[in-house]
Design an enzyme around this catalytic site. Sequence first.
Site, PDB file in Angstrom:
ATOM      1  N   GLU A  92       0.747  37.936 -56.146  1.00 48.64           N
ATOM      2  CA  GLU A  92       0.469  38.086 -57.542  1.00 48.64           C
ATOM      3  C   GLU A  92       1.438  39.372 -58.302  1.00 48.64           C
ATOM      4  OE1 GLU A  92      -3.703  35.943 -57.978  1.00 48.64           O
ATOM      5  OE2 GLU A  92      -3.837  37.979 -57.151  1.00 48.64           O
ATOM      6  N   CYS A 105       3.553  44.514 -63.151  1.00 45.78           N
ATOM      7  CA  CYS A 105       2.723  45.080 -62.093  1.00 45.78           C
ATOM      8  C   CYS A 105       3.252  44.224 -60.703  1.00 45.78           C
ATOM      9  CB  CYS A 105       1.483  45.227 -62.386  1.00 45.78           C
ATOM     10  SG  CYS A 105       0.398  45.806 -60.955  1.00 45.78           S
ATOM     11  N   CYS A 112      -3.589  44.406 -47.712  1.00 43.56           N
ATOM     12  CA  CYS A 112      -3.214  45.807 -47.584  1.00 43.56           C
ATOM     13  C   CYS A 112      -3.867  46.547 -46.377  1.00 43.56           C
ATOM     14  CB  CYS A 112      -3.443  46.561 -48.653  1.00 43.56           C
ATOM     15  SG  CYS A 112      -3.188  48.333 -48.648  1.00 43.56           S
ATOM     16  N   CYS A 116      -9.248  50.619 -48.747  1.00 40.86           N
ATOM     17  CA  CYS A 116      -9.937  51.234 -49.805  1.00 40.86           C
ATOM     18  C   CYS A 116     -11.468  50.502 -49.911  1.00 40.86           C
ATOM     19  CB  CYS A 116      -9.410  51.723 -50.841  1.00 40.86           C
ATOM     20  SG  CYS A 116      -7.711  52.473 -50.428  1.00 40.86           S
ATOM     21  N   CYS A 119     -11.541  48.452 -53.258  1.00 40.83           N
ATOM     22  CA  CYS A 119     -10.359  47.486 -53.757  1.00 40.83           C
ATOM     23  C   CYS A 119     -10.464  46.128 -53.010  1.00 40.83           C
ATOM     24  CB  CYS A 119      -8.928  48.242 -53.367  1.00 40.83           C
ATOM     25  SG  CYS A 119      -7.695  46.991 -53.409  1.00 40.83           S
ATOM     26  N   GLY A 157      -1.019  45.569 -52.125  1.00 45.65           N
ATOM     27  CA  GLY A 157      -0.329  46.335 -51.115  1.00 45.65           C
ATOM     28  C   GLY A 157      -0.015  47.829 -51.197  1.00 45.65           C
ATOM     29  N   GLU A 158       0.189  48.363 -50.210  1.00 43.82           N
ATOM     30  CA  GLU A 158       0.451  49.997 -50.224  1.00 43.82           C
ATOM     31  C   GLU A 158       2.152  49.971 -49.905  1.00 43.82           C
ATOM     32  OE1 GLU A 158      -0.712  53.197 -50.687  1.00 43.82           O
ATOM     33  OE2 GLU A 158       1.531  53.728 -50.459  1.00 43.82           O
ATOM     34  N   SER A 189       3.199  53.511 -56.808  1.00 46.63           N
ATOM     35  CA  SER A 189       1.801  54.013 -56.780  1.00 46.63           C
ATOM     36  C   SER A 189       1.522  53.904 -55.288  1.00 46.63           C
ATOM     37  CB  SER A 189       0.789  53.212 -57.607  1.00 46.63           C
ATOM     38  OG  SER A 189      -0.347  53.440 -57.358  1.00 46.63           O
ATOM     39  N   SER A 211      -3.190  57.571 -56.283  1.00 44.67           N
ATOM     40  CA  SER A 211      -4.291  57.066 -56.672  1.00 44.67           C
ATOM     41  C   SER A 211      -5.346  58.108 -55.826  1.00 44.67           C
ATOM     42  CB  SER A 211      -4.775  55.881 -55.739  1.00 44.67           C
ATOM     43  OG  SER A 211      -3.751  54.872 -56.526  1.00 44.67           O
ATOM     44  N   ASN A 213      -8.757  59.257 -56.814  1.00 43.33           N
ATOM     45  CA  ASN A 213     -10.086  58.745 -57.000  1.00 43.33           C
ATOM     46  C   ASN A 213     -11.026  59.287 -56.366  1.00 43.33           C
ATOM     47  OD1 ASN A 213      -8.519  56.615 -57.816  1.00 43.33           O
ATOM     48  ND2 ASN A 213      -8.506  55.384 -55.938  1.00 43.33           N
ATOM     49  N   ASN A 287     -13.324  48.159 -61.683  1.00 40.56           N
ATOM     50  CA  ASN A 287     -13.670  46.733 -61.964  1.00 40.56           C
ATOM     51  C   ASN A 287     -14.480  46.107 -60.938  1.00 40.56           C
ATOM     52  OD1 ASN A 287     -11.740  46.557 -64.280  1.00 40.56           O
ATOM     53  ND2 ASN A 287     -10.205  46.921 -62.897  1.00 40.56           N
ATOM     54  N   CYS A 330      -6.843  45.859 -62.297  1.00 39.23           N
ATOM     55  CA  CYS A 330      -6.621  46.810 -61.190  1.00 39.23           C
ATOM     56  C   CYS A 330      -7.530  46.411 -59.891  1.00 39.23           C
ATOM     57  CB  CYS A 330      -6.608  48.180 -61.455  1.00 39.23           C
ATOM     58  SG  CYS A 330      -5.412  48.654 -62.417  1.00 39.23           S
TER      59      CYS A 330
HETATM   60  N1  SAH Z   1      -1.834  50.730 -53.012  1.00 39.94           N
HETATM   61  C1  SAH Z   1      -1.343  51.604 -54.129  1.00 39.94           C
HETATM   62  C2  SAH Z   1      -0.891  50.559 -55.274  1.00 39.94           C
HETATM   63  C3  SAH Z   1      -1.816  49.336 -55.494  1.00 39.94           C
HETATM   64  S1  SAH Z   1      -3.508  49.526 -56.211  1.00 39.94           S
HETATM   65  C4  SAH Z   1      -2.494  52.421 -54.461  1.00 39.94           C
HETATM   66  O1  SAH Z   1      -3.507  52.420 -54.062  1.00 39.94           O
HETATM   67  O2  SAH Z   1      -1.991  53.339 -55.392  1.00 39.94           O
HETATM   68  C5  SAH Z   1      -3.338  49.839 -57.676  1.00 39.94           C
HETATM   69  C6  SAH Z   1      -4.423  50.733 -58.423  1.00 39.94           C
HETATM   70  O3  SAH Z   1      -5.531  50.161 -58.596  1.00 39.94           O
HETATM   71  C7  SAH Z   1      -4.783  52.052 -57.594  1.00 39.94           C
HETATM   72  O4  SAH Z   1      -4.805  53.343 -58.132  1.00 39.94           O
HETATM   73  C8  SAH Z   1      -6.181  51.938 -57.164  1.00 39.94           C
HETATM   74  O5  SAH Z   1      -7.044  52.766 -56.885  1.00 39.94           O
HETATM   75  C9  SAH Z   1      -6.544  50.855 -58.013  1.00 39.94           C
HETATM   76  N2  SAH Z   1      -7.911  50.116 -57.796  1.00 39.94           N
HETATM   77  C10 SAH Z   1      -8.181  49.411 -56.513  1.00 39.94           C
HETATM   78  N3  SAH Z   1      -9.352  48.451 -56.530  1.00 39.94           N
HETATM   79  C11 SAH Z   1      -9.695  48.866 -57.886  1.00 39.94           C
HETATM   80  C12 SAH Z   1     -11.051  48.236 -58.786  1.00 39.94           C
HETATM   81  N4  SAH Z   1     -11.612  47.595 -57.936  1.00 39.94           N
HETATM   82  N5  SAH Z   1     -10.948  48.789 -60.077  1.00 39.94           N
HETATM   83  C13 SAH Z   1     -10.275  49.434 -60.497  1.00 39.94           C
HETATM   84  N6  SAH Z   1      -8.931  50.125 -60.043  1.00 39.94           N
HETATM   85  C14 SAH Z   1      -8.785  49.653 -58.654  1.00 39.94           C
HETATM   86 FE1  SF4 Z   2      -4.478  49.102 -50.632  1.00 39.45          FE
HETATM   87 FE2  SF4 Z   2      -4.132  50.408 -52.920  1.00 39.45          FE
HETATM   88 FE3  SF4 Z   2      -6.265  48.505 -52.500  1.00 39.45          FE
HETATM   89 FE4  SF4 Z   2      -6.292  50.856 -51.236  1.00 39.45          FE
HETATM   90  S1  SF4 Z   2      -6.323  50.709 -53.465  1.00 39.45           S
HETATM   91  S2  SF4 Z   2      -6.720  48.948 -50.266  1.00 39.45           S
HETATM   92  S3  SF4 Z   2      -4.080  51.429 -50.800  1.00 39.45           S
HETATM   93  S4  SF4 Z   2      -3.848  48.042 -52.465  1.00 39.45           S
END
Ligand code: SAH
Ligand code: SF4
Length: 342
Positions: A92, A105, A112, A116, A119, A157-158, A189, A211, A213, A287, A330
């Site tokens: 997506e 985006c 991934c 995390c 996510c 993805g990362e 990111s 990120s 966090n 979220n 996100c």
């Molecule tokens: N993998 C990379 C880029 C994709 S994630 C990374 O982790 O940076 C993009 C952003 O979405 C990151 O900052 C991540 O911390 C955030 N994210 C992931 N899950 C989320 C959620 N459930 N609610 C809000 N932000 C989230």
């Molecule tokens: Fe992967 Fe980014 Fe989601 Fe972490 S926040 S699982 S690195 S997509």
Amino acid sequence: MTKIDIKNFNLAELEQFLSGKGKERFRATQIFKWIYQHDAASFAEMSNLSKTLREELEEIACISNLAPATVETGGDGTRKYLFSLEDGEAVESVLIPDEGRNTLCISSQVGCAMACEFCLTGTFKLTRNLSTAEIVNQVCAVRRDAEIRNIVFMGMGEPLHNLDNVVRAIQILLDGNGLQFSNRRVTVSTSGLVPQMAELGKRVTVNLAVSLNATTDELRDRIMPVNRRYPMKELLRACREFPLPSRRKITFEYVMIGGVNDSIEDAKRLLRLTSDIPNKVNLIPFNEHEGCGFRSPTRGAIDAFHKYLIDRNVTVITRDSRGGDISAACGQLKGRMEKKSG
Ligand code: SAH
Ligand code: SF4
């Protein structure tokens, strides 16, 4: 014989490919312009190439494209594009409009591997890397639909776990003969793959978002397993050393999770950790999604955290949850075809 997809080459590689076939190198620039500036779908259209060259290329090479399988538009104008890939996987991209300055985006992997805890993409594990062409084609496809001002690698993805293809895609995005984006308008990111951050900085000049966090290793170890390999001290050092485009700052993304990392103590620690790095902070209220017990923070907690930082001269943006109604916010991307009932 499977044909070579030209969209997997950066300009230098295309030159090399052509010279390997005994062709003039400068044809690469012409071909690049046809593909990325005129959106040519075939070599036949490339009228400044000789007929013989066009026919030869047609034999050995192809120009891939992606067309969205579905496009959903949310109440706030956010658009989610779902692309189905050749092997049946899907990814997506999300277009976020902002007063005419659209941000796209894009995704870099199917799933991934970083796992995390908060996510949704992470719960699907890594299926595979996207090719350079699959990354670039998300941009090419959406550009047919809307003007794009900024590109962020914040989809599925990362990106630094697929470094070679991401670097090549960035080179095509930035190339003056390619998609012609300014490096100030492209942001990668990362969850904090420290060695790859240094490598990215060596190979291309782009904006970096990290990120973060969490404000302690203890919590970050738990919610972002990558921290066990590259703890915060090393991560922050890599941030300090990252060669940004001129006059740019690192973005620290901070997903605020209710009762987990949203206290004023966290805000204080965040300030202390980042104060010697030119940065801006992106607060992202968590979220909620199925399969994750975390909760969104309260409005009060978000406002207090935001205010604490603003009052101390930190540049802070609290991201409103764009696209929530179409699961495009996100951490909500899953890149799956919804099964239609019946
Ligand atoms: N993998 C990379 C880029 C994709 S994630 C990374 O982790 O940076 C993009 C952003 O979405 C990151 O900052 C991540 O911390 C955030 N994210 C992931 N899950 C989320 C959620 N459930 N609610 C809000 N932000 C989230
Ligand atoms: Fe992967 Fe980014 Fe989601 Fe972490 S926040 S699982 S690195 S997509």
